[in-house]
Design an enzyme around this catalytic site. Structure first.
Site, PDB file in Angstrom:
ATOM      1  N   ARG A 180      -3.248 -10.947  -7.789  1.00  0.00           N
ATOM      2  CA  ARG A 180      -2.990  -9.627  -8.313  1.00  0.00           C
ATOM      3  C   ARG A 180      -1.936  -9.580  -9.022  1.00  0.00           C
ATOM      4  O   ARG A 180      -2.168  -8.799 -10.411  1.00  0.00           O
ATOM      5  CB  ARG A 180      -3.394  -8.145  -7.355  1.00  0.00           C
ATOM      6  N   ASP A 214      -1.740  -2.772  -6.084  1.00  0.00           N
ATOM      7  CA  ASP A 214      -1.343  -3.904  -7.072  1.00  0.00           C
ATOM      8  C   ASP A 214      -2.588  -4.341  -8.128  1.00  0.00           C
ATOM      9  O   ASP A 214      -2.954  -4.926  -8.345  1.00  0.00           O
ATOM     10  CB  ASP A 214      -1.246  -4.666  -5.979  1.00  0.00           C
ATOM     11  N   ASP A 215      -3.409  -3.108  -7.733  1.00  0.00           N
ATOM     12  CA  ASP A 215      -5.027  -3.130  -8.596  1.00  0.00           C
ATOM     13  C   ASP A 215      -4.724  -2.072  -9.423  1.00  0.00           C
ATOM     14  O   ASP A 215      -5.723  -1.875  -9.676  1.00  0.00           O
ATOM     15  CB  ASP A 215      -6.047  -3.468  -7.705  1.00  0.00           C
ATOM     16  N   ASP A 269      -0.447   7.265   2.356  1.00  0.00           N
ATOM     17  CA  ASP A 269      -1.058   7.844   1.851  1.00  0.00           C
ATOM     18  C   ASP A 269      -1.485   9.958   2.017  1.00  0.00           C
ATOM     19  O   ASP A 269      -0.791  10.919   1.623  1.00  0.00           O
ATOM     20  CB  ASP A 269      -2.414   8.225   0.204  1.00  0.00           C
ATOM     21  N   HIS A 296      -9.944   3.000  -8.409  1.00  0.00           N
ATOM     22  CA  HIS A 296     -11.202   2.404  -7.849  1.00  0.00           C
ATOM     23  C   HIS A 296     -12.675   3.257  -6.992  1.00  0.00           C
ATOM     24  O   HIS A 296     -12.957   2.217  -7.071  1.00  0.00           O
ATOM     25  CB  HIS A 296     -11.075   0.445  -7.932  1.00  0.00           C
TER      26      HIS A 296
HETATM   27  N1  UDP Z   1      -2.294  -4.076   1.131  1.00  0.00           N
HETATM   28  C1  UDP Z   1      -0.870  -4.612   1.715  1.00  0.00           C
HETATM   29  N2  UDP Z   1      -2.001  -5.607   2.767  1.00  0.00           N
HETATM   30  C2  UDP Z   1      -2.602  -5.858   3.151  1.00  0.00           C
HETATM   31  C3  UDP Z   1      -3.731  -5.551   2.040  1.00  0.00           C
HETATM   32  C4  UDP Z   1      -3.423  -4.469   1.210  1.00  0.00           C
HETATM   33  O1  UDP Z   1      -0.257  -4.345   1.463  1.00  0.00           O
HETATM   34  O2  UDP Z   1      -3.400  -7.178   4.313  1.00  0.00           O
HETATM   35  C5  UDP Z   1      -2.022  -3.573  -0.016  1.00  0.00           C
HETATM   36  C6  UDP Z   1      -2.589  -3.936  -1.365  1.00  0.00           C
HETATM   37  O3  UDP Z   1      -1.806  -5.241  -1.870  1.00  0.00           O
HETATM   38  C7  UDP Z   1      -2.938  -2.691  -1.991  1.00  0.00           C
HETATM   39  C8  UDP Z   1      -3.217  -1.671  -0.951  1.00  0.00           C
HETATM   40  O4  UDP Z   1      -2.629  -1.947  -0.066  1.00  0.00           O
HETATM   41  O5  UDP Z   1      -1.773  -2.628  -2.837  1.00  0.00           O
HETATM   42  C9  UDP Z   1      -4.601  -1.466  -1.253  1.00  0.00           C
HETATM   43  O6  UDP Z   1      -5.182  -2.340  -1.102  1.00  0.00           O
HETATM   44  P1  UDP Z   1      -6.568  -3.458  -1.436  1.00  0.00           P
HETATM   45  O7  UDP Z   1      -6.965  -3.045  -3.156  1.00  0.00           O
HETATM   46  O8  UDP Z   1      -7.036  -4.122  -1.400  1.00  0.00           O
HETATM   47  O9  UDP Z   1      -7.675  -2.232  -0.943  1.00  0.00           O
HETATM   48  P2  UDP Z   1      -8.562  -0.646  -0.967  1.00  0.00           P
HETATM   49  O10 UDP Z   1      -7.598  -0.146   0.233  1.00  0.00           O
HETATM   50  O11 UDP Z   1      -8.318  -0.187  -2.010  1.00  0.00           O
HETATM   51  O12 UDP Z   1     -10.137  -0.997  -0.679  1.00  0.00           O
HETATM   52 MN    MN Z   2      -7.754  -1.531  -4.103  1.00  0.00          MN
END
Ligand code: UDP
Ligand code: MN
Length: 271
Positions: free
Chosen positions: A29, A102-103, A187, A211
């Site tokens: 990423r 980071d996305d 959050d 997203h």
């Molecule tokens: N993240 C992290 N450790 C993990 C998985 C994710 O710090 O083991 C962070 C990741 O880098 C991102 C955020 O948590 O900034 C959200 O992760 P992700 O986008 O994979 O999942 P979402 O919660 O959006 O579905």
């Molecule tokens: Mn995400």
């Protein structure tokens, strides 16, 4: 009252931008960020992670922060990182803290424009309101409470004045502990702290995007948006005018749609 008319210059120079990441995302990423929006905010953007990485450290100008937090998508690990981001802002001399995942693609020019219209010595919590309109919670210490929070995956910004109010309940591990106490994600805990404990309010801004939204519905022009995102698994991507080669996250395509005149983008211009 929310909008000041004073002409402020170099607002971006007064923003501390923290990006939450993790070891397994460094190679997947971070390159898209480092190649695009990071280049417009190199001085103030830091990556908060859980493992050393000489290459990312070099590419970010030494802006890779070792949090000491566990890796993994657990409440504890993620709240630990958010705490680390908050602490770093508190210790910085900046006026605004903006957190992103980071996305996230961050349009730093639009971010700056927006922050310019708010006064950082007032209590401001700016971000995308979550899909759930309010959280209802029964706590021992605060009784029955109802609050809103900004979705971390869309990014949010907090003024210096608000961070000062949060500090007794957040600095040096307190945010992480609070998240454990109420058993809610990082959050949501920030929203709880701001709205329930401090008594400030979330100001929902529609140009932050995670997203969780359908990216197809993102309004053009992209230059008006602050944050964008993607979900590769669900094939949820921002629609772009020109899809550039080797751009799986679409960050380069987005970047060049917004900033056509950048040297890195000129070579892709049609005509
Ligand atoms: N993240 C992290 N450790 C993990 C998985 C994710 O710090 O083991 C962070 C990741 O880098 C991102 C955020 O948590 O900034 C959200 O992760 P992700 O986008 O994979 O999942 P979402 O919660 O959006 O579905
Ligand atoms: Mn995400």
């Amino acid at each position: 009252a929310s909008v000041t008319t004073s002409k402020k210059t170099n607002v971006l120079g007064n923003v501390f931008i923290s990006v939450k990441t993790t070891r397994q995302n460094h190679r997947v990423r971070l390159p898209a960020i480092l190649q695009t929006w990071f280049q417009l905010a190199r001085e103030q953007t830091y990556f908060f992670t859980d493992a050393e990485d000489a290459e990312v450290s070099r590419a970010s100008g030494g802006h890779l922060v070792m949090t000491g937090c566990a890796s993994g998508h657990t409440r504890q690990a993620l709240s630990c990182k958010m705490n680390s981001e908050f602490d770093a802002f508190v210790l910085s001399a900046k006026e605004w803290w903006c957190h992103f995942d980071d996305d996230n693609y961050v349009n730093v020019v639009s971010l700056e424009k927006t922050l310019k219209s708010f006064n950082s010595s007032e209590l401001w919590y700016l971000g995308r309101d979550s899909i759930r309109p309010t959280i209802d919670l029964t706590t021992k210490q605060w009784g029955d409470v109802r609050f809103r929070f900004a979705t971390g995956g869309a990014g949010f910004c907090i003024s210096r004045a608000l961070a000062n109010e949060m500090k007794p309940h957040a600095f040096k591990g307190r945010l992480r502990e609070l998240s454990e106490e109420i058993r809610l994600p990082d959050d949501v805990t920030v929203g709880f702290l701001v709205e329930v404990i401090v008594g400030a309010k979330l100001t929902a801004l529609p140009n932050f995007h995670s997203h969780l939204e359908e990216m197809l519905l993102i309004r053009k022009p992209l230059r008006n948006q602050i944050s964008l995102s993607y979900n590769s698994k669900r094939k949820n991507f921002v629609p772009v005018e020109q899809l550039l080669p080797r751009d799986p996250t679409r960050f380069l395509s987005i970047h060049c749609e917004i900033f056509r005149e950048l040297p890195t983008c000129k070579r892709f211009r049609r005509r």
